[in-house]
Every structure is written in structure tokens, then in C-alpha cells.
Design an enzyme around this catalytic site. Sequence first.
Site, mmCIF file in Angstrom:
data_model
loop_
_atom_site.group_PDB
_atom_site.id
_atom_site.type_symbol
_atom_site.label_atom_id
_atom_site.label_comp_id
_atom_site.label_asym_id
_atom_site.label_seq_id
_atom_site.Cartn_x
_atom_site.Cartn_y
_atom_site.Cartn_z
ATOM 1 N N LYS A 9 0.834 -1.211 0.000
ATOM 2 C CA LYS A 9 0.000 0.000 0.000
ATOM 3 C C LYS A 9 0.864 1.254 0.000
ATOM 4 O O LYS A 9 0.620 2.197 -0.759
ATOM 5 C CB LYS A 9 -0.908 -0.003 1.225
ATOM 6 C CG LYS A 9 -1.590 1.331 1.541
ATOM 7 C CD LYS A 9 -2.292 1.280 2.870
ATOM 8 C CE LYS A 9 -2.918 2.631 3.236
ATOM 9 N NZ LYS A 9 -1.886 3.621 3.654
ATOM 10 N N ASN A 10 1.875 1.293 0.857
ATOM 11 C CA ASN A 10 2.668 2.512 1.000
ATOM 12 C C ASN A 10 3.677 2.712 -0.127
ATOM 13 O O ASN A 10 4.339 3.751 -0.183
ATOM 14 C CB ASN A 10 3.396 2.509 2.352
ATOM 15 C CG ASN A 10 2.435 2.674 3.516
ATOM 16 O OD1 ASN A 10 1.348 3.222 3.361
ATOM 17 N ND2 ASN A 10 2.808 2.174 4.680
ATOM 18 N N CYS B 131 -7.592 19.027 8.810
ATOM 19 C CA CYS B 131 -6.152 18.779 8.678
ATOM 20 C C CYS B 131 -5.369 19.931 9.297
ATOM 21 O O CYS B 131 -5.484 21.069 8.878
ATOM 22 C CB CYS B 131 -5.770 18.644 7.204
ATOM 23 S SG CYS B 131 -4.009 18.502 6.934
ATOM 24 N N ARG C 30 0.954 15.907 10.971
ATOM 25 C CA ARG C 30 1.714 14.983 10.139
ATOM 26 C C ARG C 30 2.299 15.894 9.083
ATOM 27 O O ARG C 30 1.577 16.483 8.298
ATOM 28 C CB ARG C 30 0.788 13.907 9.556
ATOM 29 C CG ARG C 30 0.250 12.983 10.621
ATOM 30 C CD ARG C 30 -0.725 11.976 10.077
ATOM 31 N NE ARG C 30 -0.054 10.919 9.328
ATOM 32 C CZ ARG C 30 -0.701 9.855 8.846
ATOM 33 N NH1 ARG C 30 -2.011 9.730 9.028
ATOM 34 N NH2 ARG C 30 -0.068 8.924 8.192
ATOM 35 N N ASP D 121 3.757 1.494 11.937
ATOM 36 C CA ASP D 121 2.600 0.788 11.386
ATOM 37 C C ASP D 121 2.453 -0.635 11.916
ATOM 38 O O ASP D 121 1.465 -1.313 11.598
ATOM 39 C CB ASP D 121 2.682 0.745 9.854
ATOM 40 C CG ASP D 121 2.229 2.055 9.220
ATOM 41 O OD1 ASP D 121 1.713 2.919 9.945
ATOM 42 O OD2 ASP D 121 2.388 2.209 7.992
ATOM 43 N N ARG E 201 -8.912 -0.030 3.736
ATOM 44 C CA ARG E 201 -7.972 0.915 3.115
ATOM 45 C C ARG E 201 -6.587 0.289 2.934
ATOM 46 O O ARG E 201 -5.832 0.726 2.066
ATOM 47 C CB ARG E 201 -7.825 2.172 3.975
ATOM 48 C CG ARG E 201 -9.016 3.120 3.963
ATOM 49 C CD ARG E 201 -8.689 4.379 4.751
ATOM 50 N NE ARG E 201 -7.389 4.876 4.382
ATOM 51 C CZ ARG E 201 -6.384 5.092 5.251
ATOM 52 N NH1 ARG E 201 -6.558 4.857 6.541
ATOM 53 N NH2 ARG E 201 -5.233 5.540 4.833
#
Length: 421
Positions: free
Chosen positions: A22-23, A119, A124, A308, A400
Amino acid sequence: MEKLIINGGKALRGRVKISGAKNAVLPIIAAALLGQNVPSKLEEVPALDDVHTLSAVLEQLGVKAEFDADKNTLLVDSSQIASCEAPYDLVRKMRASFLIIGPLLARCGRAKISLPGGCAIGTRPIDLHLKGFEALGARIDIGHGYIEATAPEGLKGARIYLDFPSVGATENIMMAASMAEGTTIIENPAQEPEIIDLANYLNVMGARVRGAGTNVIKIEGVKSLTGKNYTIIPDRIEAGTYMVAAAMTKGDVYIENAISEHLKPVIAKLKEAGVTIEENIDGIRVVCDRRTKAVDIKTLPYPGFPTDMQAQFMALLTVSEGMGRVTETVFENRFMHVDELKRMGANIRIDGRTSMVEGVDRLHGCAVKATDLRAGAAMVLAGLVAEGETRVGYIHHIDRGYDNLVSKLVMLGADIRRADD
């Protein structure tokens, strides 16, 4: 609302194949915007909600993005870009949409993107992306819920130092600099395998990126890039999650496609916990026939222990022997899964950025929720060993980042299914 229903107590056994990362795939899909004349065909693309969302963002820009779920391929034809503005209704679903700014700046000299709702710049560090673009000569305007970046005279190479090795900022700056005039040096960049994968894809397209995976990345700008075929690396976080699942359930699982080099801290901590790990070129076998021992973990930027994997390891510690400490240094607010684990009978105490986890003999199934992607994985892992039935809500978070999670776990012998409430 759809939920996962899990009946725990079954040891996982068999083989599971890890999907594309995914990343890695998200920045590479964004980078496909740089390819002119020839489409890019991306292979080993996982069937994830985030992949569909980013593909939809590209289509809003006038780019063709066709996903073949049967072959796990994504064809991106960006020979024509009709718009440089990404709409709020898609961007709000996923922060990774911000990765399109770098490629659009490089290709079109302009990008406008809505900020995700709520946001806070800096939490982040989007600010690091913006500082990087400004160093390359872009003008940044922020207002009324959007960010607009313009470089009417083109981007110019620069020396950029990142205050923190942000993965997203490193990727965005790499993509922008790939077509900037002159040389760009990124100091203190992120060093994750996904950074190397993006650099490899850019280089296949004709870019000149050197030093990815080290503490200095050098990029010689080129005038244009061409779409190419490329295969995404396996997902090290998905692999790590199944490794923890095998350990927690006292199972025996061979994880195909897992790359040991990308999982060193996870492997080291599992071995410390008493788990048997066998590594070879095709994958990793995880065997555990006894209760695991508590370990301490501290999340750090790569090559340290991945943030993660923090929630999944906390789930492991809840049923391990002794007390383990989990210290989160990368992201704020990443202990939201603690309250959900405590609902299942876990003994956890939070002190600032550290959680003390005292292992219990057993967890008890109940209704819990996935507060974010990795927290959702932790809830599933806890459900696999809990007595009785566990019902996990808000599973859109899990969708996701995990490709076919339920079917893969079922093939390993888990009692898990999706159900409408």
C-alpha cells in the site's frame, strides 16, 4: 454498517501470499502522472480502497486509470492532463492524495488541492512538503481550505534538509525534483523500502535519482519522463501482521513474498518473544507452539521498528507472559486502540507516549471498533485469540490497507466473516 465477526481460538496454519505494498503503490500511482506519451502498467497492485480513491483522483484530472482486479494491474495513461485541481470530495477520504502535488508541479507548473477536513498542518508534517516545494522555486498559497502551488518559470534544483525524515515529503520532493532544472539534494530523507521502490520506478521512466535508501538523495532533473511497466514490492506491514497473527494463535504459517530485509525489527522482536522464524528467498515461515514472552518496542523511522506495526504488537503483548512497554515516537495519538483492547480484557496503562502492557491469560470477545487502519488490524488479531465472538466495526479503515484480509485468514483456518449489522 458492515462488521467483521470473529470466533477466536483457532490456530492459523498454511500459506498466505502477500500483496503489493500500500505505502509503495500510492506514491507510484501519483508518479505515473509524470509519464508522457506511453501509459504505465503497474503490476501487483493491491485491491484496496485507497488505490481506488487515488485512481479516481487521477481520473478527475483527466487521466485514464483502469484497474484490473483479476490481474491486479493498473493502467495509467497520463499523456493528457486536463486539470491540475483535485476535488475535496475525494481528497478528504485520503491524505495520500497530497502526493499528486509534486508530479503536477513538475509536469504542469501548477497544482491545487483541497485540504482534508480538520487537517492541521504540522501534525503529520505537510509543512515539510511545502518547504521543499518552495526551495525548488514554487510559490505556495494557502486559503479557503485549499493549497495552491505554482511554478510558472519551472522548478529549479536545490539543497533541501528535512527536519524529520517524513516519508510523504521525501516522495513528493523526489517527484517534483525529477523534472526540475539542475540538481536537487535531499538531506535527512526517509529511507523506507517504499522510497527505494518509488526511486526505482522514476528511474525506469527516465529519471536520475541516486542514493534512495541512504541519508542523502541526489536527483538530476530531466526534461521529460515516459510511462513504463513496473511491479510493486510486497507489503512489509501486511506480512508483519500475518507474522504476529501466526505467533498469537500458536500457529504455523508460511508467508509467501515476504522480504526479510524489510522486516528486520519485526523478526528480531518476534524471536525475542520466543517465536521461531525461518527465512528464505521466497518468504518467511512463522511457527509458535507456546505463549509468547513480553518484549519492549519503540517505534522509530526506518530502519527502526515501524509505527505501522505498533498496534499489532500491542495486541500480541496483551496475551504474552509478563509486562512489555510500547513507546510511540513517530505519530501522536496512536494509542486509540488501547481503549478497544481494554474492552476485551487487556491490562494496559498509558503514561505519555509509552503504554505498559501486562499480559493476561485470555481476552474476551465483544463489540469493538477500528479507530484507524492499523488499530483495526490489532482488533482482528485480538479477536483471533479471544474467547467467544468479537464484532469489529468501522471496517472501512481496514479495507484501506489490507487486500482480501477475510479470505486470506479463512484460508489459514480462521473463523471470520463480513456481515451487515
